[in-house]
Design a protein around this motif. Structure first.
Motif, mmCIF file in Angstrom:
data_model
loop_
_atom_site.group_PDB
_atom_site.id
_atom_site.type_symbol
_atom_site.label_atom_id
_atom_site.label_comp_id
_atom_site.label_asym_id
_atom_site.label_seq_id
_atom_site.Cartn_x
_atom_site.Cartn_y
_atom_site.Cartn_z
ATOM 1 N N GLN A 105 17.689 13.050 -50.852
ATOM 2 C CA GLN A 105 19.601 13.085 -50.429
ATOM 3 C C GLN A 105 20.402 12.292 -49.550
ATOM 4 O OE1 GLN A 105 19.944 17.525 -49.623
ATOM 5 N NE2 GLN A 105 19.317 17.882 -51.720
ATOM 6 N N ARG A 106 19.177 11.935 -48.612
ATOM 7 C CA ARG A 106 19.889 11.344 -47.460
ATOM 8 C C ARG A 106 19.221 10.444 -47.499
ATOM 9 N NH1 ARG A 106 21.888 16.316 -45.915
ATOM 10 N NH2 ARG A 106 20.848 17.034 -44.750
ATOM 11 N N VAL A 107 18.645 9.227 -46.443
ATOM 12 C CA VAL A 107 18.085 8.313 -45.962
ATOM 13 C C VAL A 107 17.958 8.448 -44.157
ATOM 14 C CG1 VAL A 107 17.128 6.455 -45.634
ATOM 15 C CG2 VAL A 107 17.223 7.091 -47.874
ATOM 16 N N GLN A 108 17.881 8.675 -43.198
ATOM 17 C CA GLN A 108 17.866 8.245 -41.537
ATOM 18 C C GLN A 108 16.197 7.127 -41.409
ATOM 19 O OE1 GLN A 108 17.269 12.730 -40.459
ATOM 20 N NE2 GLN A 108 18.603 13.205 -40.380
ATOM 21 N N GLY A 109 17.653 6.532 -40.179
ATOM 22 C CA GLY A 109 16.937 5.451 -39.457
ATOM 23 C C GLY A 109 17.934 5.198 -38.851
ATOM 24 N N ASP A 110 16.805 4.126 -37.507
ATOM 25 C CA ASP A 110 17.616 3.780 -36.127
ATOM 26 C C ASP A 110 18.458 2.601 -36.109
ATOM 27 O OD1 ASP A 110 15.673 1.805 -36.617
ATOM 28 O OD2 ASP A 110 13.905 2.190 -35.580
ATOM 29 N N ARG A 111 18.883 1.986 -35.649
ATOM 30 C CA ARG A 111 19.397 0.977 -35.340
ATOM 31 C C ARG A 111 19.166 -0.259 -35.748
ATOM 32 N NH1 ARG A 111 23.230 1.744 -30.757
ATOM 33 N NH2 ARG A 111 22.463 3.945 -29.797
ATOM 34 N N ALA A 112 18.040 -0.302 -36.304
ATOM 35 C CA ALA A 112 16.895 -1.423 -36.833
ATOM 36 C C ALA A 112 17.382 -1.780 -38.494
ATOM 37 C CB ALA A 112 16.061 -1.162 -36.814
ATOM 38 N N TYR A 113 18.225 -0.520 -38.917
ATOM 39 C CA TYR A 113 18.681 -0.627 -40.361
ATOM 40 C C TYR A 113 19.855 -0.440 -40.806
ATOM 41 C CZ TYR A 113 13.065 0.807 -41.168
ATOM 42 O OH TYR A 113 12.335 0.520 -41.223
ATOM 43 N N HIS A 114 20.453 -0.193 -39.370
ATOM 44 C CA HIS A 114 21.889 -1.129 -39.084
ATOM 45 C C HIS A 114 22.708 -1.999 -39.945
ATOM 46 C CE1 HIS A 114 26.467 -0.759 -39.136
ATOM 47 N NE2 HIS A 114 26.279 -1.869 -38.194
ATOM 48 N N SER A 115 23.750 -1.884 -41.508
ATOM 49 C CA SER A 115 23.559 -2.819 -42.250
ATOM 50 C C SER A 115 24.835 -2.127 -43.422
ATOM 51 C CB SER A 115 23.177 -3.397 -43.253
ATOM 52 O OG SER A 115 23.709 -3.938 -44.094
ATOM 53 N N ASP A 116 26.308 -2.807 -42.443
ATOM 54 C CA ASP A 116 27.460 -1.706 -43.966
ATOM 55 C C ASP A 116 26.929 -2.362 -45.542
ATOM 56 O OD1 ASP A 116 28.427 -0.092 -42.436
ATOM 57 O OD2 ASP A 116 30.000 -2.203 -41.787
#
Length: 189
Positions: A105-116
């Motif tokens: 349903q959702r994917v969670q990750g840290d700041r390394a995966y931030h990308s719009d």
């Protein structure tokens, strides 16, 4: 490895866990970990500034830490570039009547995966992205959930062949990575 036996065994274990309602599809958590590599393919300079060569394990787990998929890249590959291939690597999990389940349903990750753009790609696949944003204060609250993937990475690195990569061929190391995921899945049975 060439015939896909390890992948089929991993999928069979996931199907058995799905049948027993052990897999929590409410969220998937992504993380990566660098390992030293002596030589071989999928090997690059680590980004920690020490200039040592290494590889990187990328892992996606369910909400309990059951490994759904794992990939191997060179250590100099950014985590965000591997987010979509990692989510796409989740196999269709059978075990219940109806269509096999493939998407959390959702994917969670840290700041390394931030990308719009990556957030938009996840939304187009019907997955809600819960990724920490860069350049914001700490305290996003994701640490309450992310510890399970870090625990699973720790379990993987308990296997000596996954702690330091000695194989020249990347397919051999990927086979050991699959075997590690198989062993961890068997813990949950």
């Amino acid at each position: 490895q060439r015939k896909g036996v390890w992948k089929k065994i991993h999928e069979a274990l996931l199907a058995h866990l799905q049948e027993a309602d052990q897999i929590d599809w409410s969220r998937a958590i992504v993380d990566s970990s660098s390992v030293r590599a002596m030589h071989g393919e999928k090997n690059g300079t680590q980004s920690n500034g020490r200039g040592k060569s290494g590889s990187k394990h990328h892992l996606v787990t369910d909400a309990q830490g059951i490994p759904l998929a794992a990939t191997l890249t060179a250590a100099n590959r950014h985590d965000v570039t591997q987010l979509l291939p990692l989510v796409d690597a989740i196999p269709p999990v059978r075990g219940k009547p109806g269509r096999p389940r493939k998407r959390p349903q959702r994917v969670q990750g840290d700041r390394a995966y931030h990308s719009d753009p990556h957030r938009q790609q996840l939304r187009s696949r019907g997955i809600q992205p819960v990724l920490a944003r860069r350049y914001t204060e700490h305290g996003s609250g994701l640490g309450v959930f992310r510890w399970v993937v870090e625990r699973t990475v720790s379990w993987l690195h308990q296997f000596r062949r996954l702690r330091v990569r000695c194989e020249r061929r990347d397919d051999i190391h990927e086979a050991f990575l699959s075997l590690g995921c198989i062993v961890i899945c068997s813990y949950f049975m």
